[in-house]
Design an enzyme around this catalytic site. Structure first.
Site, PDB file in Angstrom:
ATOM      1  CE1 TYR A   1      -3.634   2.655   0.830  1.00  0.00           C
ATOM      2  CE2 TYR A   1      -1.919   3.509   2.282  1.00  0.00           C
ATOM      3  CZ  TYR A   1      -3.121   3.678   1.622  1.00  0.00           C
ATOM      4  OH  TYR A   1      -3.804   4.850   1.739  1.00  0.00           O
TER       5      TYR A   1
ATOM      6  CG  ASP B   1      -9.515  -1.771   0.987  1.00  0.00           C
ATOM      7  OD1 ASP B   1      -9.449  -0.566   1.238  1.00  0.00           O
ATOM      8  OD2 ASP B   1      -8.874  -2.635   1.617  1.00  0.00           O
TER       9      ASP B   1
ATOM     10  CE  LYS C   1      -9.449  -3.760   4.733  1.00  0.00           C
ATOM     11  NZ  LYS C   1      -8.457  -2.676   4.548  1.00  0.00           N
TER      12      LYS C   1
END
Length: 520
Positions: free
Chosen positions: A262, A297, A369
């Site tokens: 990330y 995500d 998640k």
């Protein structure tokens, strides 16, 4: 597996390629340390506080050794040698070093074997403190229980830690099971950890050890009141990733945002730095029994959710292998995905259902998640509430674990307390009315959902095969994930990467690898 008629052979092939990819990166990790890792070692030894200029003591010590070109032996070597000669505690020695009354490099050298023995004992005592916090968590959960899955996960972020504590308790009383305190804007780019309680964050609250302590105490108090353990989440990412892992382990956080890529993709942090930092941070999180959340995500906020759905699964498989390298279990991997298909897409919900069921099937033991729609939220609160309701339905239908609530005022402002209440109320309504629906649903043989899931899986495995061939660093440079390209020499933090000498000393690594999942 049966619902989607997935091939176990294809899934196994994907994991094989993911392991090959991580094995290649691990060669770089094993040969290097970083200034953040070395600062984390000092924090594990109990060093805290700042100097008169507000600079953390650990930064001052590590920077001095780094500038002298001797950090390749590890800060542990120099610091333990200093402790042996001065007979001072770790905190006392740190203060003397920063105040220039003791110079580590001017002290006589103790035989390396003696330094190694002393370092090992210090590391064992330090890790015992983390083990105690892990056992505390287990005792709390055994006593109070925890929220029923999908666990309701909400964000609190006022900038003022004391207000966050009040709002976190309010959210728990409303029904939230997990409280995430997102960090103030830009903290991931700071190469130091701020100190003490803070009240001036923007778009979030500073991640500091004092703030962690305040929020942990607040959630323990409200947990007794609502008779369930409330999980605390923060962000173990950025240039201080392993230091925040130490702070979270010592203050009994339960969940940490801790992705392997990330920071590279979305914060332009150098990949050579990030891969080393994420390794040590995950060793700590694994040992502490913390659940990590990964950031796939976010890929769908910059790339198309239908065209790039396979990149999410491919990245999840890579993240899983990075975590396994750190002795983490599947039960600690909150792998991320999101409800981000354009709501104008015909059969968009069916695409979402296929992706969510696929992720759940490939990682059956992991607390997945699941993130709410954000990319296509318009500010129309009524439509937004409907989008979030469909997200809630998809979550319960596919057996998700960690359900980050969508907020009807997404894209307008930081959520108000009543916005959060409405979102919790809506999710609880959907979950209660559809509680057993996942066990009743089977998808048509050869139908749309099965075909879509099988297609995404096959494309993910093909992508992993390509990455295994060229290497993960080159794949990131080519923009394989989130349509964003980063180079191995670019980004922030490269100057903080250190080549380990043959005599590099860090006993925490073998200790955590040996005992990460046998504690508690």
């Amino acid at each position: 597996m049966k619902k989607l008629n997935l091939s176990q052979e294809v899934i196994d092939r994907g994991r094989k390629y993911a392991k090959q990819i991580v094995d290649q990166v691990q060669e770089h990790i094993d040969a290097h340390s970083t200034v953040a890792v070395e600062r984390s070692v000092l924090r594990l030894l109990g060093i805290d506080g700042v100097d008169q200029a507000g600079v953390p003591l650990v930064n001052g010590i590590v920077e001095e050794l780094h500038n002298a070109g001797v950090l390749g032996k590890g800060v542990m070597y120099w610091f333990v040698n200093g402790m042996i000669h001065t007979k001072l505690s770790s905190q006392q020695l740190a203060e003397c070093i920063v105040n220039k009354t003791i110079h580590l490099l001017e002290l006589p050298r103790t035989p390396e074997g003696e330094i190694e023995d002393a370092a090992l004992q210090l590391a064992i005592r330090s890790l015992a403190k983390i083990k105690e916090r892990r056992q505390e968590r287990e005792a709390w959960i055994a006593s109070l229980g925890k929220g029923q899955e999908p666990m309701l996960y909400v964000i609190v972020a006022t900038g003022n830690v004391h207000e966050d504590a009040i709002q976190a308790q309010a959210a728990a009383r409303q029904g939230a099971d997990i409280i995430a305190v997102i960090r103030t804007t830009g903290q991931s780019l700071l190469d130091y950890v701020p100190y003490g309680p803070t009240t001036t964050g923007f778009g979030g609250t500073y991640a500091t050890q004092a703030n962690f302590q305040i929020l942990r105490q607040a959630l323990d108090e409200v947990g007794k009141e609502v008779n369930r353990y409330i999980y605390l989440t923060n962000y173990c990412s950025g240039l201080c990733m392993p230091e925040i892992a130490v702070m979270g382990a010592l203050e009994r956080l339960d969940v940490m945002l801790n992705d392997s890529m990330y920071g590279i993709i979305f914060r332009d942090i150098n990949m050579k730095r990030t891969f080393v930092d994420q390794y040590f941070s995950r060793l700590i999180n694994g040992y502490a029994g913390i659940i990590i959340n990964t950031g796939e995500d976010n890929y769908l906020t910059t790339a198309d959710a239908i065209e790039s759905g396979h990149t999410v699964l491919a990245s999840e498989l890579i993240n899983e292998q990075f975590a396994f390298r750190c002795n983490m279990t599947s039960e600690q991997l909150g792998l991320g995905h999101a409800f981000e298909i354009d709501p104008q897409t015909p059969n968009g919900f069916m695409y979402e259902l296929a992706q969510a069921q696929l992720v759940r099937a490939v990682f059956p033991k992991s607390p997945i998640k699941y993130m709410p729609p954000t990319k296509y939220m318009t500010g129309n609160i009524f439509k937004g509430h409907v989008q979030d309701t469909l997200f809630n339905v998809c979550s319960i239908m596919t057996g998700q674990s960690l359900h980050l609530l969508g907020i009807l005022t997404e894209a307008i402002h930081t959520p108000l307390i009543h916005d959060r209440f409405l979102s919790i109320e809506s999710a609880k309504y959907v979950f209660n009315n559809l509680r057993g629906i996942a066990d009743e649903i089977y998808f048509r043989e050869g139908g749309f959902i099965q075909q879509r899931a099988q297609e995404v899986l096959e494309k993910a495995v093909n992508l992993l095969e390509d990455i295994a061939d060229i290497g993960l660093m080159q794949a990131l440079a080519l923009g394989y994930f989130a349509d964003i390209s980063r180079t191995s020499e670019g980004g922030r933090g490269l100057q903080g990467v250190i080549v380990k000498e043959c005599s590099y000393l860090n006993p925490f690594i073998p200790l955590m690898l040996k005992g990460g999942n046998s504690n508690g």
